[in-house]
Write an enzyme that holds these catalytic residues in place. Structure first.
Site, PDB file in Angstrom:
ATOM      1  N   LYS A  40       0.880  -1.300   0.170  1.00  0.00           N
ATOM      2  CA  LYS A  40       0.035   0.105   0.228  1.00  0.00           C
ATOM      3  C   LYS A  40       1.067   1.113   0.112  1.00  0.00           C
ATOM      4  O   LYS A  40       2.103   1.112   0.222  1.00  0.00           O
ATOM      5  CB  LYS A  40      -0.885  -0.053   1.050  1.00  0.00           C
ATOM      6  CG  LYS A  40      -0.229   0.086   2.639  1.00  0.00           C
ATOM      7  CD  LYS A  40      -1.187  -0.320   3.743  1.00  0.00           C
ATOM      8  CE  LYS A  40      -0.361  -0.329   5.033  1.00  0.00           C
ATOM      9  NZ  LYS A  40      -1.253  -0.780   6.180  1.00  0.00           N
ATOM     10  N   TYR A 266      15.965  29.900  10.035  1.00  0.00           N
ATOM     11  CA  TYR A 266      14.653  30.555  10.651  1.00  0.00           C
ATOM     12  C   TYR A 266      14.530  30.158  12.088  1.00  0.00           C
ATOM     13  O   TYR A 266      14.901  29.215  12.580  1.00  0.00           O
ATOM     14  CB  TYR A 266      13.573  29.641   9.832  1.00  0.00           C
ATOM     15  CG  TYR A 266      13.424  30.004   8.380  1.00  0.00           C
ATOM     16  CD1 TYR A 266      13.157  31.204   7.783  1.00  0.00           C
ATOM     17  CD2 TYR A 266      13.278  28.961   7.677  1.00  0.00           C
ATOM     18  CE1 TYR A 266      13.040  31.196   6.629  1.00  0.00           C
ATOM     19  CE2 TYR A 266      13.206  28.855   6.265  1.00  0.00           C
ATOM     20  CZ  TYR A 266      12.761  30.321   5.632  1.00  0.00           C
ATOM     21  OH  TYR A 266      12.923  30.454   4.444  1.00  0.00           O
TER      22      TYR A 266
HETATM   23  C1  LIG Z   1      -0.348  -1.912   6.993  1.00  0.00           C
HETATM   24  C2  LIG Z   1      -0.905  -3.148   7.133  1.00  0.00           C
HETATM   25  C3  LIG Z   1      -0.239  -4.244   7.532  1.00  0.00           C
HETATM   26  C4  LIG Z   1       1.308  -4.351   7.170  1.00  0.00           C
HETATM   27  O1  LIG Z   1       2.036  -3.813   8.428  1.00  0.00           O
HETATM   28  P1  LIG Z   1       3.460  -3.596   8.802  1.00  0.00           P
HETATM   29  O2  LIG Z   1       3.482  -3.235  10.179  1.00  0.00           O
HETATM   30  O3  LIG Z   1       4.042  -2.528   7.743  1.00  0.00           O
HETATM   31  O4  LIG Z   1       4.029  -4.735   8.574  1.00  0.00           O
HETATM   32  C5  LIG Z   1      -0.723  -5.372   7.560  1.00  0.00           C
HETATM   33  N1  LIG Z   1      -2.089  -5.659   7.841  1.00  0.00           N
HETATM   34  C6  LIG Z   1      -2.986  -4.410   7.683  1.00  0.00           C
HETATM   35  C7  LIG Z   1      -4.296  -4.519   7.683  1.00  0.00           C
HETATM   36  C8  LIG Z   1      -2.200  -3.223   7.305  1.00  0.00           C
HETATM   37  O5  LIG Z   1      -3.146  -2.077   7.266  1.00  0.00           O
END
Ligand SMILES: *Cc1c(COP(=O)(O)O)cnc(C)c1O
Length: 384
Positions: A40, A266
């Site tokens: 994702k 800044y």
């Molecule tokens: C993002 C996600 C994962 C992966 O999690 P990691 O901590 O990056 O391994 C697995 N399952 C779900 C439902 C997620 O949203």
């Protein structure tokens, strides 16, 4: 002059390291368990297409994305593959009335998170005239996405409640897997086991990266790691188990010798005790370098760890290079901002954030180079 030489900074993404991390995760699982991959958010900022192709070449056949558009893009990446290699792409956010057609178009499998989404998918199955695959997500402790245990139980005990849906997977998500001793891990495990038992024969999935590291009790028939594929440590207690995937390098743009009590940047941050030599580097928060690293980040110049001094600005940061003689940090000298001695988890800690955020915020101005990229296969009779 090449683009790489002109670029203010380069981002190198080592796909061979991603593949090695995938093999390492898969080796942690029992022989019957599938190792899926979570890609994702553009594979956590690293590029869903190159990462997806690399993992597919490594034998990965099950992918998770967050949105239907991410799913379509990934299917587009894979659609040239031989039909025997067609992968299953799960969409974590599930279907809506507006998106069901796109699920069908992309051969995407939705994760059904609510009774409303189940109804949407059933309606679509009726229109399509055949049962449709889906994953069922039951919430065992996140209070974020997923059916409540009560709704899930009701569903399981009502014979017609899943008409038209052929469950491919029952899944839940761990809330505290990064802390192995947290009591919620055992609780979620027990609850998930009991709930999944309503669907004997359907594959079960509970573990993210941290859950995969926690041990075989959490693996069931499928693990779904994300972050560990990309190098960071999934547990808060660091073990440095996974190979580093990304390196960011830049070059010193300008060096300033400072007469105290001059201030830097800044907000006129006073140099604590006073830096005497400050190097400006052309990377800033617009590149995803966290603003939280103002006066707390660090980088490496000529093998020496030097601190960020002053505030991170949009396009620039300033490093206190006083420990180095001017001859070792001239304009044009290489600066390592991430990887290669600058550990991403340490940097995230310094910024008050997590590795996930640093990765997903990586900016667009880096010259990106991939090591170990897999060419897409020639167009074949894929699913579309
Ligand atoms: C993002 C996600 C994962 C992966 O999690 P990691 O901590 O990056 O391994 C697995 N399952 C779900 C439902 C997620 O949203």
């Amino acid at each position: 002059m090449t683009v790489a030489a002109r670029a203010g900074a380069t981002l190198t993404i080592n796909l061979d390291a991603v593949a090695a991390n995938y093999r390492k995760l898969r080796a942690m699982l029992g022989p019957g368990a599938i190792c899926a991959a979570v890609v994702k958010a553009n594979a956590y900022g690293l590029g869903a297409a190159p990462v997806g192709l690399k993992l597919e070449a490594e034998g990965c056949r099950h992918f998770f994305v967050a949105t239907v558009d991410e799913g379509l893009a990934l299917r587009h990446t894979f659609e040239d593959a031989a039909p025997s290699a067609v992968s299953e792409i799960f969409v974590l956010s599930g279907p809506s009335d507006a998106s069901v057609d796109y699920f069908a178009h992309g051969w995407l499998t939705p994760v059904l998170n609510s009774t409303e989404q189940i109804a949407i998918w059933q309606r679509f199955a009726r229109e399509t005239g055949r049962p449709l695959a889906a994953a069922l997500h039951v919430d065992t402790g996140m209070s974020r996405l997923g059916l409540t245990p009560a709704d899930f139980t009701k569903l399981a005990e009502t014979p017609t409640a899943l008409d038209g849906i052929s469950p491919r997977l029952v899944m839940s998500h761990l809330a505290c897997a990064d802390e192995p001793d947290h009591p919620l891990n055992r609780q979620q495990l027990t609850d998930f086991q009991a709930l999944a038992a309503y669907f004997p024969g359907v594959a079960r999935s509970l573990a993210n990266s941290a859950g995969t590291v926690l041990g075989s009790a959490f693996h069931f028939e499928m693990a779904r790691p994300g972050i560990a594929l990309y190098g960071p440590d999934p547990l808060t207690k660091r073990t440095r188990k996974f190979s580093e995937v990304i390196v960011i390098k830049s070059k010193i743009l300008q060096v300033r010798e400072i007469d105290l009590p001059q201030t830097v940047g800044y907000g006129a941050t006073p140099g604590a005790g006073g830096p005497t030599r400050v190097a400006t580097v052309p990377v800033g928060y617009a590149d995803g370098y966290p603003r939280g690293l103002s006066n707390s980040g660090f980088a490496i110049v000529d093998g020496v760890r030097v601190p960020v001094v002053g505030r991170v600005s949009m396009d620039l940061i300033t490093l206190d290079v006083s420990p180095l003689p001017a001859s070792r940090c001239p304009p044009g000298a290489e600066v390592t901002l991430l990887g290669d001695g600058v550990n991403i988890d340490d940097l995230a800690d310094a910024a008050g954030t997590i590795s996930y955020e640093i990765l997903t915020h990586l900016g667009q101005r880096y010259h990106r180079t991939y090591i170990g990229a897999v060419d897409p296969r020639p167009r074949g009779p894929g699913p579309r």
